[in-house]
Design a protein around this motif. Sequence first.
Motif, PDB file in Angstrom:
ATOM      1  N   GLY A   1       0.818  -1.219   0.000  1.00 50.75           N
ATOM      2  CA  GLY A   1       0.000   0.000   0.000  1.00 50.75           C
ATOM      3  C   GLY A   1       0.846   1.260   0.000  1.00 50.75           C
ATOM      4  N   THR A   2       1.883   1.282   0.827  1.00 55.90           N
ATOM      5  CA  THR A   2       2.754   2.455   0.883  1.00 55.90           C
ATOM      6  C   THR A   2       3.513   2.632  -0.419  1.00 55.90           C
ATOM      7  OG1 THR A   2       2.989   2.189   3.268  1.00 55.90           O
ATOM      8  CG2 THR A   2       4.603   3.580   2.177  1.00 55.90           C
ATOM      9  N   GLY A   3       4.019   1.539  -0.995  1.00 56.85           N
ATOM     10  CA  GLY A   3       4.750   1.623  -2.264  1.00 56.85           C
ATOM     11  C   GLY A   3       3.883   2.182  -3.375  1.00 56.85           C
ATOM     12  N   LEU A   4       2.651   1.689  -3.461  1.00 58.91           N
ATOM     13  CA  LEU A   4       1.734   2.177  -4.498  1.00 58.91           C
ATOM     14  C   LEU A   4       1.311   3.626  -4.248  1.00 58.91           C
ATOM     15  CD1 LEU A   4      -0.524  -0.969  -4.995  1.00 58.91           C
ATOM     16  CD2 LEU A   4       1.123  -0.024  -6.618  1.00 58.91           C
ATOM     17  N   LEU A   5       0.996   3.944  -2.986  1.00 58.90           N
ATOM     18  CA  LEU A   5       0.580   5.308  -2.647  1.00 58.90           C
ATOM     19  C   LEU A   5       1.693   6.313  -2.922  1.00 58.90           C
ATOM     20  CD1 LEU A   5      -1.488   7.285  -1.379  1.00 58.90           C
ATOM     21  CD2 LEU A   5      -0.418   6.769   0.834  1.00 58.90           C
ATOM     22  N   VAL A   6       2.881   6.008  -2.459  1.00 59.32           N
ATOM     23  CA  VAL A   6       4.011   6.921  -2.657  1.00 59.32           C
ATOM     24  C   VAL A   6       4.316   7.077  -4.146  1.00 59.32           C
ATOM     25  CG1 VAL A   6       6.510   7.146  -2.324  1.00 59.32           C
ATOM     26  CG2 VAL A   6       5.033   6.631  -0.383  1.00 59.32           C
ATOM     27  N   GLY A   7       4.338   5.970  -4.873  1.00 55.06           N
ATOM     28  CA  GLY A   7       4.591   6.043  -6.315  1.00 55.06           C
ATOM     29  C   GLY A   7       3.565   6.908  -7.027  1.00 55.06           C
ATOM     30  N   ALA A   8       2.293   6.719  -6.697  1.00 51.92           N
ATOM     31  CA  ALA A   8       1.229   7.505  -7.331  1.00 51.92           C
ATOM     32  C   ALA A   8       1.323   8.980  -6.956  1.00 51.92           C
ATOM     33  CB  ALA A   8      -0.133   6.947  -6.938  1.00 51.92           C
ATOM     34  N   LEU A   9       1.577   9.264  -5.685  1.00 53.61           N
ATOM     35  CA  LEU A   9       1.675  10.668  -5.264  1.00 53.61           C
ATOM     36  C   LEU A   9       2.890  11.356  -5.885  1.00 53.61           C
ATOM     37  CD1 LEU A   9       0.646  10.372  -1.501  1.00 53.61           C
ATOM     38  CD2 LEU A   9      -0.687  11.385  -3.364  1.00 53.61           C
ATOM     39  N   LEU A  10       3.990  10.620  -6.042  1.00 59.07           N
ATOM     40  CA  LEU A  10       5.170  11.208  -6.682  1.00 59.07           C
ATOM     41  C   LEU A  10       4.941  11.470  -8.169  1.00 59.07           C
ATOM     42  CD1 LEU A  10       8.122   9.256  -5.055  1.00 59.07           C
ATOM     43  CD2 LEU A  10       7.610  11.684  -4.814  1.00 59.07           C
ATOM     44  N   GLU A  11       4.164  10.626  -8.801  1.00 55.55           N
ATOM     45  CA  GLU A  11       3.916  10.800 -10.237  1.00 55.55           C
ATOM     46  C   GLU A  11       2.890  11.883 -10.542  1.00 55.55           C
ATOM     47  OE1 GLU A  11       4.017   8.093 -13.191  1.00 55.55           O
ATOM     48  OE2 GLU A  11       5.257   6.626 -12.158  1.00 55.55           O
ATOM     49  N   LEU A  12       2.081  12.242  -9.575  1.00 55.36           N
ATOM     50  CA  LEU A  12       0.976  13.162  -9.816  1.00 55.36           C
ATOM     51  C   LEU A  12       1.391  14.485 -10.468  1.00 55.36           C
ATOM     52  CD1 LEU A  12      -2.057  13.243  -9.596  1.00 55.36           C
ATOM     53  CD2 LEU A  12      -1.812  14.131  -7.283  1.00 55.36           C
ATOM     54  N   PRO A  13       2.410  15.205  -9.970  1.00 58.34           N
ATOM     55  CA  PRO A  13       2.775  16.460 -10.637  1.00 58.34           C
ATOM     56  C   PRO A  13       3.267  16.261 -12.075  1.00 58.34           C
ATOM     57  CG  PRO A  13       3.959  16.245  -8.567  1.00 58.34           C
ATOM     58  CD  PRO A  13       3.197  14.984  -8.772  1.00 58.34           C
ATOM     59  N   PHE A  14       3.902  15.137 -12.322  1.00 54.74           N
ATOM     60  CA  PHE A  14       4.400  14.852 -13.666  1.00 54.74           C
ATOM     61  C   PHE A  14       3.250  14.474 -14.593  1.00 54.74           C
ATOM     62  CE2 PHE A  14       7.806  14.101 -10.648  1.00 54.74           C
ATOM     63  CZ  PHE A  14       8.756  14.978 -11.141  1.00 54.74           C
ATOM     64  N   LEU A  15       2.249  13.806 -14.035  1.00 54.45           N
ATOM     65  CA  LEU A  15       1.049  13.495 -14.790  1.00 54.45           C
ATOM     66  C   LEU A  15       0.318  14.776 -15.190  1.00 54.45           C
ATOM     67  CD1 LEU A  15      -1.070  11.423 -15.848  1.00 54.45           C
ATOM     68  CD2 LEU A  15      -2.112  11.531 -13.566  1.00 54.45           C
ATOM     69  N   VAL A  16       0.246  15.722 -14.256  1.00 55.25           N
ATOM     70  CA  VAL A  16      -0.410  17.006 -14.540  1.00 55.25           C
ATOM     71  C   VAL A  16       0.297  17.722 -15.688  1.00 55.25           C
ATOM     72  CG1 VAL A  16      -0.881  19.304 -13.583  1.00 55.25           C
ATOM     73  CG2 VAL A  16      -1.390  17.265 -12.234  1.00 55.25           C
ATOM     74  N   THR A  17       1.613  17.615 -15.741  1.00 59.82           N
ATOM     75  CA  THR A  17       2.368  18.244 -16.836  1.00 59.82           C
ATOM     76  C   THR A  17       2.473  17.318 -18.050  1.00 59.82           C
ATOM     77  OG1 THR A  17       4.522  17.441 -16.065  1.00 59.82           O
ATOM     78  CG2 THR A  17       3.767  19.562 -15.187  1.00 59.82           C
ATOM     79  N   ARG A  18       1.746  16.216 -18.014  1.00 65.68           N
ATOM     80  CA  ARG A  18       1.719  15.217 -19.085  1.00 65.68           C
ATOM     81  C   ARG A  18       3.106  14.644 -19.371  1.00 65.68           C
ATOM     82  NH1 ARG A  18      -1.907  17.462 -23.710  1.00 65.68           N
ATOM     83  NH2 ARG A  18      -2.525  15.298 -23.958  1.00 65.68           N
ATOM     84  N   TYR A  19       3.893  14.553 -18.318  1.00 62.76           N
ATOM     85  CA  TYR A  19       5.243  13.986 -18.381  1.00 62.76           C
ATOM     86  C   TYR A  19       6.126  14.728 -19.391  1.00 62.76           C
ATOM     87  CZ  TYR A  19       3.321  10.283 -15.522  1.00 62.76           C
ATOM     88  OH  TYR A  19       2.721   9.585 -14.502  1.00 62.76           O
ATOM     89  N   ARG A  20       5.906  16.021 -19.512  1.00 58.76           N
ATOM     90  CA  ARG A  20       6.723  16.834 -20.422  1.00 58.76           C
ATOM     91  C   ARG A  20       7.739  17.684 -19.664  1.00 58.76           C
ATOM     92  NH1 ARG A  20       1.715  18.497 -24.201  1.00 58.76           N
ATOM     93  NH2 ARG A  20       1.644  16.559 -25.367  1.00 58.76           N
TER      94      ARG A  20
END
Length: 179
Positions: A89-108
């Motif tokens: 749960g922690t691995g998935l939560l942390v991974g998702a939360l870390l990716e969120l700002p990059f997802l917002v910028t569409r990984y650009r």
Amino acid sequence: MHRTSTRVILSCAAIGVGGGVVAAASGYFALFMAAVGPMFYGITIGSHFLPSVIALALLKRPGVAVLTGLIAGLVGAAFAPHWLPRFIGTGLLVGALLELPFLVTRYRRWDTWLYYVAAIAAGVVIAAGVFVVIGGEHFAWWAWAIALPLYAGSPVLFTWVGRVIAARLTRAGVARSVG
């Protein structure tokens, strides 16, 4: 349809295995901290950020933080099976939360500050969750005055460490052929 190369998946696996060993050791250290000084438990939270940050900073691909966090959780649970849900749960939560700002910028955009915004936000989310789960209202105000900054600061520290490791791996040419 976007395909992820085998090299990216194997890189996530290698980083996840190393991170899982660190997470397992951190889990036992967290047990010690919970017994000795529960307000210092937040120090150990940041170790769960390490594999996902390394993967994200090194590979700069969508989904690598979540995949690496999952693998780290599985490996950590191999050393401490009683914490299987916690590690995964922690691995998935942390991974998702870390990716969120990059997802917002569409990984650009891969700006440094995005890593730290994600780490601070994730630390606050985890601190709020822990506060609710352990019944934070039963602890003295001074204990939370110590604990909450550690929950927010530990992910930032481990994010910095993960970015340093990723930068050194990049300089050594480790991810040059990953694509």
